[in-house]
Enzyme design. Sequence first.
Site, PDB file in Angstrom:
ATOM      1  N   HIS A 293       3.446  -7.627   1.676  1.00 10.11           N
ATOM      2  CA  HIS A 293       2.816  -8.582   2.583  1.00 10.11           C
ATOM      3  C   HIS A 293       1.754  -9.413   1.865  1.00 10.11           C
ATOM      4  O   HIS A 293       1.305  -9.078   0.772  1.00 10.11           O
ATOM      5  CB  HIS A 293       2.177  -7.854   3.774  1.00 10.11           C
ATOM      6  CG  HIS A 293       1.104  -6.886   3.357  1.00 10.11           C
ATOM      7  ND1 HIS A 293       1.374  -5.569   3.048  1.00 10.11           N
ATOM      8  CD2 HIS A 293      -0.234  -7.030   3.193  1.00 10.11           C
ATOM      9  CE1 HIS A 293       0.254  -4.946   2.719  1.00 10.11           C
ATOM     10  NE2 HIS A 293      -0.740  -5.817   2.808  1.00 10.11           N
TER      11      HIS A 293
ATOM     12  N   GLU B 154      -1.394  -0.297   8.384  1.00  6.01           N
ATOM     13  CA  GLU B 154      -2.355  -1.203   9.007  1.00  6.01           C
ATOM     14  C   GLU B 154      -1.659  -2.131  10.000  1.00  6.01           C
ATOM     15  O   GLU B 154      -0.438  -2.132  10.129  1.00  6.01           O
ATOM     16  CB  GLU B 154      -3.070  -2.029   7.931  1.00  6.01           C
ATOM     17  CG  GLU B 154      -2.132  -2.856   7.076  1.00  6.01           C
ATOM     18  CD  GLU B 154      -2.829  -3.498   5.883  1.00  6.01           C
ATOM     19  OE1 GLU B 154      -4.063  -3.473   5.808  1.00  6.01           O
ATOM     20  OE2 GLU B 154      -2.117  -4.025   5.005  1.00  6.01           O
TER      21      GLU B 154
ATOM     22  N   HIS C 213       0.833  -1.193   0.000  1.00  6.61           N
ATOM     23  CA  HIS C 213       0.000   0.000   0.000  1.00  6.61           C
ATOM     24  C   HIS C 213       0.873   1.250   0.000  1.00  6.61           C
ATOM     25  O   HIS C 213       1.943   1.264   0.630  1.00  6.61           O
ATOM     26  CB  HIS C 213      -0.902   0.027   1.232  1.00  6.61           C
ATOM     27  CG  HIS C 213      -1.676  -1.242   1.437  1.00  6.61           C
ATOM     28  ND1 HIS C 213      -2.634  -1.673   0.552  1.00  6.61           N
ATOM     29  CD2 HIS C 213      -1.609  -2.179   2.410  1.00  6.61           C
ATOM     30  CE1 HIS C 213      -3.136  -2.827   0.970  1.00  6.61           C
ATOM     31  NE2 HIS C 213      -2.532  -3.148   2.110  1.00  6.61           N
TER      32      HIS C 213
ATOM     33  N   ARG D 131      -1.720  -4.704  -6.127  1.00  5.32           N
ATOM     34  CA  ARG D 131      -1.574  -6.162  -6.175  1.00  5.32           C
ATOM     35  C   ARG D 131      -0.334  -6.494  -6.995  1.00  5.32           C
ATOM     36  O   ARG D 131      -0.254  -6.202  -8.186  1.00  5.32           O
ATOM     37  CB  ARG D 131      -2.825  -6.785  -6.778  1.00  5.32           C
ATOM     38  CG  ARG D 131      -2.876  -8.307  -6.699  1.00  5.32           C
ATOM     39  CD  ARG D 131      -4.139  -8.875  -7.333  1.00  5.32           C
ATOM     40  NE  ARG D 131      -5.331  -8.453  -6.638  1.00  5.32           N
ATOM     41  CZ  ARG D 131      -6.330  -7.772  -7.214  1.00  5.32           C
ATOM     42  NH1 ARG D 131      -6.254  -7.427  -8.479  1.00  5.32           N
ATOM     43  NH2 ARG D 131      -7.387  -7.435  -6.509  1.00  5.32           N
TER      44      ARG D 131
END
Length: 325
Positions: free
Chosen positions: A177, A119, A101, A197
């Site tokens: 991740h 996150e 991200h 992605r």
Amino acid sequence: MYPLKFKPILKTLVWGGEKIAPFKGITTDQHNIGESWELSGVKGNESVVANGEFAGKTITELVHEFKGKLIGEENYRRTGDQFPLLIKFIDAKQDLSIQVHPDDELAAARHNGSKGKTEMWYVVAADKDAHLMSGLTREITPEEYEAKVNDHTITDVLHDYKVAPGDVFFLPAGRIHSIGSGSFIAEIQQTSDITYRIYDFGRLGLDGKPRELHTELAKSAIDYTVHPDYRTNYKKEKDRENVLVDCKYFTTSLYDLDRTVTRDLKDLDSFLIVICIAGKGTLKDAEGHEVTLHQGETVLVPADCNAVTFSPDGQGMQLLTSYVK
């Protein structure tokens, strides 16, 4: 105001599993439920209040109406009518795509002023062979990254962790991740739905077509720094606050309760999100408003609340709490 519950937003995904519905105590005919968005201010996916006089209103409408009284004065100054955090349960029957991200600066430049996405994950449940990937095992260049995506060896340079309930991973924007099969996770993140992605294991989407990859966009978003360990270590003590992650975007703690505990909030200029991950009990604010808490439920305590009391039933209760400084 009073503690608020919200209707879950269920997401059917190609890698989704079968744990979310029974975990939350709901009946659904949906299959492949990969995510339950518990509290979301993402445009087009705004959570709707389920209890009390505000039932039927969206979180965005409430933030607009109550501003700092709901989310905190400083939070409202920073994020306006958009609720600052997105809370999810994620059930991975298959490995999720390898992804990354962007940070705030890159997201703002590329996506019309959007926020980045830092996150964290808390592993709620895990199958015997459950795993996830987080971070690089060695230094690579952007050019080597691209080559490894193209020759299908990108997983060779990623840390792959076997996981168990209670494991915690902090994922600042830029950290590559993937949530692995068998993992059931509570995710706390910035309000952003921007995902690059990188690699999807050759999988087809629900429409039968390969899912879009963002290899080039990810190339400049990845933080290529290597760390010795990407798991977050913490000490867990009963009947008290155990801080798991403390960063500029959120502070998240674990409570493992066998007895009643009161959390003083009068000096906290923020809402408090309470996520019940095991057991059941009640939550009561300083004005006497009380709501039940069951495994799988999420409650928003407004910023104008001075204290909150957690009372487990005889079998105990485990909670995650999160706020923004």
